[in-house]
Structure formats: structure tokens, C-alpha cells
Design a protein around this motif. Structure first.
Motif, PDB file in Angstrom:
ATOM      1  N   THR A 169       0.811  -1.213   0.000  1.00 62.41           N
ATOM      2  CA  THR A 169       0.000   0.000   0.000  1.00 62.41           C
ATOM      3  C   THR A 169       0.847   1.267   0.000  1.00 62.41           C
ATOM      4  N   ARG A 170       2.156   1.149   0.207  1.00 64.65           N
ATOM      5  CA  ARG A 170       3.006   2.322   0.150  1.00 64.65           C
ATOM      6  C   ARG A 170       3.132   2.816  -1.286  1.00 64.65           C
ATOM      7  N   THR A 171       3.118   4.114  -1.463  1.00 71.15           N
ATOM      8  CA  THR A 171       3.274   4.706  -2.789  1.00 71.15           C
ATOM      9  C   THR A 171       4.734   4.605  -3.219  1.00 71.15           C
ATOM     10  N   GLN A 228       2.171  12.984   2.777  1.00 65.82           N
ATOM     11  CA  GLN A 228       2.903  11.768   2.417  1.00 65.82           C
ATOM     12  C   GLN A 228       3.872  11.326   3.500  1.00 65.82           C
ATOM     13  N   ARG A 276       4.230   5.767   4.523  1.00 66.15           N
ATOM     14  CA  ARG A 276       3.263   5.924   3.430  1.00 66.15           C
ATOM     15  C   ARG A 276       3.881   5.839   2.045  1.00 66.15           C
ATOM     16  N   VAL A 277       5.188   5.964   1.943  1.00 66.29           N
ATOM     17  CA  VAL A 277       5.856   5.890   0.643  1.00 66.29           C
ATOM     18  C   VAL A 277       7.053   4.956   0.744  1.00 66.29           C
TER      19      VAL A 277
END
Length: 426
Positions: free
Chosen positions: A10-12, A28, A70-71
Motif C-alpha cells: 500500500t506504500r506509494t 505523504q 506511506r511511501v
């Protein structure tokens, strides 16, 4: 799918090349992410600057994968080294043979930059060990048996059975795979499965890890490596443990200098390209110098260039990456600096020219004011000569040599070999 794998998918995914910048919006990054990035910035691994919209991250000479909440940042290398050559350069930097593998063409550089290459090498060595059979050694085992097998544990028998002899507490010694050599491999493979960005590689690492024993506590494996001793019985584990150190060992020293900030979360792996290139050039220069009767000498202590008398209480020293000494009636020195820069089509910076002129002033003999810069040449080998002159004549000559990174190190070394052959013949 595990919680870890779910979070990871799910991490960008974001990619930024060395010495390029990337904009990150405030939503982010979490507070934990900012703490991690700030530590990396303070240690000069990345650049980080706050903007009105969020943050600007600038990559430096550190490549690999940085997993945040998140990334997932992939810091990609600026030099295009093919995967089938990168593994040979990594091995060369560590003075180890290329890992066992039917074909190195499968070692490709994915989104993780160079991280997956090291993990593939670990996998290849561990598969080689499995193919030839894991080493076994005698291990003491405490067990309860209805008959006496091995040696009776008198204390356990007296304190736990209270004189009863229907069950005997015994100590046996049996050959088992649960020895430190195999435990290190199992721990490294498990950790590597989290580091791999390629799903197929991660799955292969996980499946292979299941075929090795693992220590009870993950922190035991680095301590085992710190105490490692090799004999003719276990020396074939040396290569696998070399790559295991890249994954497991957190302190500095040895091959772990290639990694940066191993305190990051499990699926992060950053490789220090400056250190890797310095290691390659040092190893190469040492090997070639030996061919022509020279040797590598330390540029500290008596042979150090120091600055004293300034306002600072500590002396400022100038130390070339490599200092070679060639025998003659009066020994001659050749200072070499490894520069992880694309100098093939770029002017040598004034800072680097001044640095090399300092080495020439400190080490060169009158009449031979020579030093060299060795840099990567991803498009092929390059050679050029910089001559610095003044009112009194030549101040210094700097050979700028580019090594073809598309070739194995022993072939790419030709420009450096030509320089030393000419220098030693004078």
C-alpha cells in the motif's frame, strides 16, 4: 498475505535518482518519517528542505530502498552498471569470489537499485550450500528418556525426579544442523526476504530460509558473525557469511561500511556508493602495483600531510584514498583519489584540482609531479591529462582515468595499469 506485506504493497512507490530532487507533500510523511529523514540528512546521506507545500528530498551518493510509513523511496544510481557486472564489482570491492550461480544474467537492477543484487548473491550462496548439504556438528541435547542414552544428568535427575528412575534426564551429543554457520544463513535469509523489492526474489529468499535453522533471538546472528572463526571444515561458508553481514551486521567495519544507517526499518537497505567506489579503486590499485613491484602504503602517521597552527586544536590532515610506493634509488610515491563522479564529459572541479595538487606537493618527486583521479566510466574507458602550470613551470600533472563499468574489474583496470606501468618504468 501478511500484515507486513499488505502495508508494503500500500506504500506509494517513488523513484529519485542520485543528485536529483523529489517533492513530497505533507500528507505523504508522518512524524516518524520526518524523524528518519532528518537523521539521514544530519548524517549527509540525503538532502531535506522544508517548502510551503511540504518537503524537497535530494538524493546524494546513497542508493537503495528507503521504506517509510506511506511511501517507498527508491534511490536509484546515476551510473548504469549492468546487473551482470555489478555483482562482480561488489565482490571485487570485498575481495571475495563471485557467488555461485548458473547464470548472472538473472541479477538485474530493479527498483531497489543495488539492494536486490546483494540479496541475490546471498541467495545464490545459500542455495549452493544446500545443494552440497548443510554442515552438521555435534550438539549437546538435554532430553528425558526411558533408558540411559548418553550421559546421565545427575543434578536434573535428583532435583526433578526425586530419585525415581522411570524417566532419566540424559545429555546426548548428536550431529545436528543447528550450528552457528547455518543459523547465520537462516537469519540473513529471513531478513533479506523483507528487504527484497522483487516479489519473486522475496519468495525465493523466504522459501530458502525455511530450509535453514534460525536462532531463537534475531540479535544472536550478528554476535555469531562477530565471533566467527573459519577452518577447513567450515571455510566454504565464508562467501555466504560475507553477504549475510551486509544484511545483519549493524556496526561499522569490514564490508558493512558499504551500508548506511542500518537502524532503519526492516525493508530498507541503503548502499554507500562513495565507499563502494573507494573500495574498488583501492583494491585495484593494490593489485596492479604489486605486478610492477610497488605496494600500497598508509598515508597517515609519518607519511601524512597535516595542517597545524590554525585556530582549531585538532590537526587537519590530507589523506589520498590510495598512496602507492615504487622502489627506486629513492622511493617514489603515486597518490590516487577515487572520485565517484561522472568526469568523462565534465570538467574536474577546482576543489578536486586543489586537493590533488596538495598530494603532489606532499608526495611527488622533483621532475615527476604526478597524481591521478579514478572515476567510473559507464560509457567506456577514458583518459586525459590535466597540466597545471605557473610562472615557475609545471606545478602538477593529474591523470584523469575513467574505468569502464560495463566490464569486469580486471578488464576495466587497463587505464590504471597503463599509468602504473609507465610510472614504474621511469
Amino acid at each position: 498475505m501478511t500484515d507486513h506485506q499488505t502495508k508494503r504493497t500500500t506504500r506509494t512507490p517513488l523513484v529519485v535518482q542520485e543528485h536529483r530532487s523529489l517533492r513530497l507533500h505533507r500528507d505523504q510523511l508522518t512524524e516518524a518519517d520526518l524523524h528518519t529523514l532528518t537523521l539521514l540528512r544530519d548524517n549527509r546521506k540525503i538532502g531535506l528542505r522544508e517548502t510551503r507545500e511540504g518537503w524537497t528530498l535530494t538524493a546524494r551518493s546513497t542508493v537503495g530502498v528507503l521504506a517509510l510509513d506511506r511511501v517507498r523511496l527508491a534511490l536509484s544510481p546515476k551510473l548504469d552498471i549492468p546487473g551482470n557486472q555489478l555483482i562482480t564489482w561488489l565482490c571485487y570491492a570485498q575481495s571475495t569470489p563471485v557467488p555461485h550461480e548458473p547464470t548472472v544474467r538473472r541479477w538485474l537492477i530493479g527498483e531497489s537499485g543495488y539492494a536486490d543484487i546483494a540479496l541475490s548473491a546471498l541467495l545464490a550462496e545459500c542455495l549452493h550450500l544446500l545443494h552440497h548439504g548443510l554442515r552438521r556438528d555435534y550438539q549437546r541435547t538435554d532430553r528425558v528418556e526411558p533408558v540411559l542414552r548418553g550421559r546421565l544428568d545427575v543434578r536434573a535427575q535428583a532435583t526433578r525426579r526425586y530419585g525415581a528412575v522411570d524417566q532419566l534426564h540424559v545429555q546426548t551429543f548428536e550431529r545436528d544442523v543447528h550450528i552457528w554457520e547455518n543459523l547465520v544463513c537462516g537469519a540473513a535469509l529471513s531478513a533479506a526476504a523483507d528487504l527484497a523489492s522483487d516479489p519473486a526474489l522475496a519468495r525465493a529468499l523466504k522459501d530458502t530460509a525455511a530450509r535453514f535453522p534460525r536462532p531463537t533471538h534475531p540479535g544472536d546472528a550478528p554476535r555469531m558473525l562477530a565471533r566467527a572463526r573459519y577452518t577447513r571444515l567450515n571455510e566454504h561458508y565464508g562467501l555466504a557469511h560475507t553477504w549475510a553481514r551486509l544484511v545483519l551486521v549493524t556496526d561499522r567495519g569490514g564490508v558493512t561500511d558499504l551500508l548506511t544507517e542500518r537502524g532503519l526499518r526492516a525493508d530498507s537497505m541503503l548502499l554507500n556508493m562513495d565507499v563502494l567506489w573507494e573500495r574498488v579503486v583501492r583494491q585495484m590499485a593494490h593489485n596492479i602495483a604489486t605486478e610492477f613491484g610497488g605496494r600500497h602504503v598508509s598515508s597517515v602517521g609519518k607519511l601524512g600531510i597535516r595542517t597545524a597552527g590554525d585556530m582549531s586544536k585538532t590537526e587537519k590532515s590530507f589523506t589520498p584514498d590510495v598512496l602507492l610506493c615504487f622502489p627506486a634509488s629513492q622511493p617514489r610515491f603515486l597518490p590516487i583519489d577515487a572520485k565517484y563522479k561522472t568526469y568523462a564529459k565534465k570538467t574536474v572541479s577546482s576543489e578536486d584540482r586543489h586537493q590533488l595538487l596538495t598530494y603532489i606537493a606532499g608526495y611527488a618527486m622533483p621532475g615527476a609531479p604526478l597524481a591521478a583521479i579514478v572515476h567510473p566510466g559507464p560509457q567506456g574507458a577514458t583518459r586525459r591529462t590535466l597540466t597545471i602550470t605557473g610562472p615557475r613551470g609545471t606545478l602538477g600533472v593529474i591523470k584523469v582515468l575513467g574505468l569502464d563499468t560495463r566490464l569486469p574489474p580486471h578488464q576495466a583496470a587497463e587505464p590504471l595499469r597503463e599509468l602504473m606501468e609507465a610510472f614504474s618504468a621511469k
